[in-house]
Design an enzyme around this catalytic site. Structure first.
Site, PDB file in Angstrom:
ATOM      1  N   GLN A 217      32.681   4.997  15.963  1.00 22.78           N
ATOM      2  CA  GLN A 217      33.910   5.510  15.708  1.00 22.78           C
ATOM      3  C   GLN A 217      33.540   6.912  14.873  1.00 22.78           C
ATOM      4  O   GLN A 217      32.685   6.721  13.831  1.00 22.78           O
ATOM      5  CB  GLN A 217      34.735   4.574  14.462  1.00 22.78           C
ATOM      6  CG  GLN A 217      35.838   5.126  13.772  1.00 22.78           C
ATOM      7  CD  GLN A 217      36.929   5.341  15.085  1.00 22.78           C
ATOM      8  OE1 GLN A 217      36.973   4.277  15.907  1.00 22.78           O
ATOM      9  NE2 GLN A 217      37.927   6.285  15.175  1.00 22.78           N
TER      10      GLN A 217
ATOM     11  N   LYS B  62      41.996  -1.121  17.213  1.00 22.53           N
ATOM     12  CA  LYS B  62      41.116  -1.516  18.140  1.00 22.53           C
ATOM     13  C   LYS B  62      40.848  -3.016  18.534  1.00 22.53           C
ATOM     14  O   LYS B  62      41.011  -3.771  19.394  1.00 22.53           O
ATOM     15  CB  LYS B  62      39.885  -0.818  18.332  1.00 22.53           C
ATOM     16  CG  LYS B  62      40.435   0.753  18.729  1.00 22.53           C
ATOM     17  CD  LYS B  62      39.209   1.744  18.480  1.00 22.53           C
ATOM     18  CE  LYS B  62      39.700   3.352  18.692  1.00 22.53           C
ATOM     19  NZ  LYS B  62      38.558   4.054  18.219  1.00 22.53           N
TER      20      LYS B  62
ATOM     21  N   ASP C 140      33.419   4.854  25.258  1.00 19.12           N
ATOM     22  CA  ASP C 140      34.165   6.043  25.049  1.00 19.12           C
ATOM     23  C   ASP C 140      34.019   7.346  26.016  1.00 19.12           C
ATOM     24  O   ASP C 140      34.499   8.093  25.983  1.00 19.12           O
ATOM     25  CB  ASP C 140      33.835   6.427  23.483  1.00 19.12           C
ATOM     26  CG  ASP C 140      34.999   6.439  22.294  1.00 19.12           C
ATOM     27  OD1 ASP C 140      35.938   5.906  22.838  1.00 19.12           O
ATOM     28  OD2 ASP C 140      34.453   6.284  21.300  1.00 19.12           O
TER      29      ASP C 140
END
Ligand code: NAD
Length: 306
Positions: free
Chosen positions: A97, A53, A120
């Site tokens: 994460q 990422k 997200d």
């Protein structure tokens, strides 16, 4: 007849190019988007995802940094960091994460992220907006699946779509997006009865169960579009030989790394029945990070009033 193979790389490259252009526009205004990633613990897969990422951000000009926290990080420390990033006006996106190491509960901390920085798309506000058909941040993997279907020219309106899996991150948002595109959607899960029969009614089948080769030719309607989201490590040489007969590349990979990545679909058999199918790796995977980049730019534009 063998199915058309839907590769994600070209579609992901097009999204990255689009995002890079948007980043250049923002940068010209002195508003280069900034993403902050939080990684708790040292799960090797998570570490590798976070690394990819960061690299992808760099390639399109997004500023990004990762906060590496030890596995024994306390709840107060983690919520303190999220609070500071929420309050920092220069931070556009926050990515926590998952999974978090026990006893930390992912849901608790996702709820703390400012919805306007939730790249997200997992905060309840963004989940609610998605289900009302007015999305702001769409979870990256299902967003990527829709991009892939669109680029392949798959007509979704009125089609029968089956989503295999009902997670918050893939299955449920995938179903919401297909519904928003006027598909008739069925969601299957671990307690669904007669799974093969339900799946074999699908014109578009999205598999996201996390079970290697769960979907066989029996689950696939002839001519269907099969999207394989699953990524499963398989270490058993006998299983690899059964799933990829006569594929020396897979055998070599297994010998070298001790595992190979297999989707939720038995690709070798399903491709003989499907009309189009994604491979693993190389199908949906590249699109997930592209979706994150797009969401980060969306966050920057909205927050900075562009
Ligand atoms: P999850 O474990 O949270 O959810 C799995 C879902 O599948 C559950 O709803 C469960 O009920 C269902 N399921 C499990 N076994 C089943 C069975 N035998 N029959 C029917 N349903 C069953 O997983 P997730 O986070 O949604 O991820 C799913 C898969 O997608 C995993 O392999 C994951 O690694 C992969 N994934 C890939 C990407 C990518 O970028 N390619 C991104 C996210 C997840």
């Amino acid at each position: 007849m063998s199915a058309r193979i839907l590769e994600g790389a070209a579609v992901a490259a097009a999204i990255r190019e689009r995002v890079a252009g948007q980043v250049r526009e923002l940068s010209a205004l002195g508003m280069t988007p900034r993403l902050e990633v939080i990684l708790v613990g040292d799960d090797p897969a998570s570490r590798s995802y976070v690394g990819s990422k960061g690299k992808a951000c760099q390639q399109v000009g997004i500023r990004s940094a990762t906060h590496f926290l030890p596995a024994e990080t306390g709840a107060d420390e983690l919520s303190g960091l999220i609070g500071r990033l929420n309050a920092d006006p220069d931070v556009d996106g926050i990515l926590l994460q998952l999974p978090l190491p026990k006893p930390l509960d992912g849901r608790t901390f996702l709820d703390l992220v400012d919805p306007s920085k939730d790249v997200d798309g997992l905060h309840p506000v963004n989940v609610g907006l998605l289900h009302q058909g007015r999305p702001v941040f769409v979870p990256c993997t299902p967003a990527g699946v829709i991009e892939l279907l669109d680029s392949a020219g798959v007509a979704l309106q009125g089609c029968r779509a089956v989503v295999l899996g009902r997670s918050e991150i893939v299955g449920k948002p995938m179903a919401a997006l297909l519904l928003a595109r006027h598909a008739t959607v069925t969601v299957c899960h671990s307690r669904t009865r007669g799974l093969a029969a339900v799946c074999s009614e699908a014109d578009v089948l999205v598999a996201a169960a996390g079970k290697a080769a769960l979907v066989t030719a029996d689950h696939v309607k002839p001519g269907a579009v099969v999207i394989d989201v699953g990524v499963n490590r398989v270490e058993d040489p006998a299983l690899v030989a059964r799933l990829y007969p006569g594929d020396p590349e897979r055998q070599a990979q297994l010998a070298k790394r001790g595992y190979t990545l297999v989707g939720d679909v038995d690709f070798t058999r399903a491709r003989e029945v499907a009309g189009a199918i994604t491979p693993v790796p190389g199908g949906v995977g590249p699109l997930t990070i592209a979706g994150l980049l797009q969401n980060t730019v969306t966050a920057a534009r909205r927050r900075r009033g562009v």
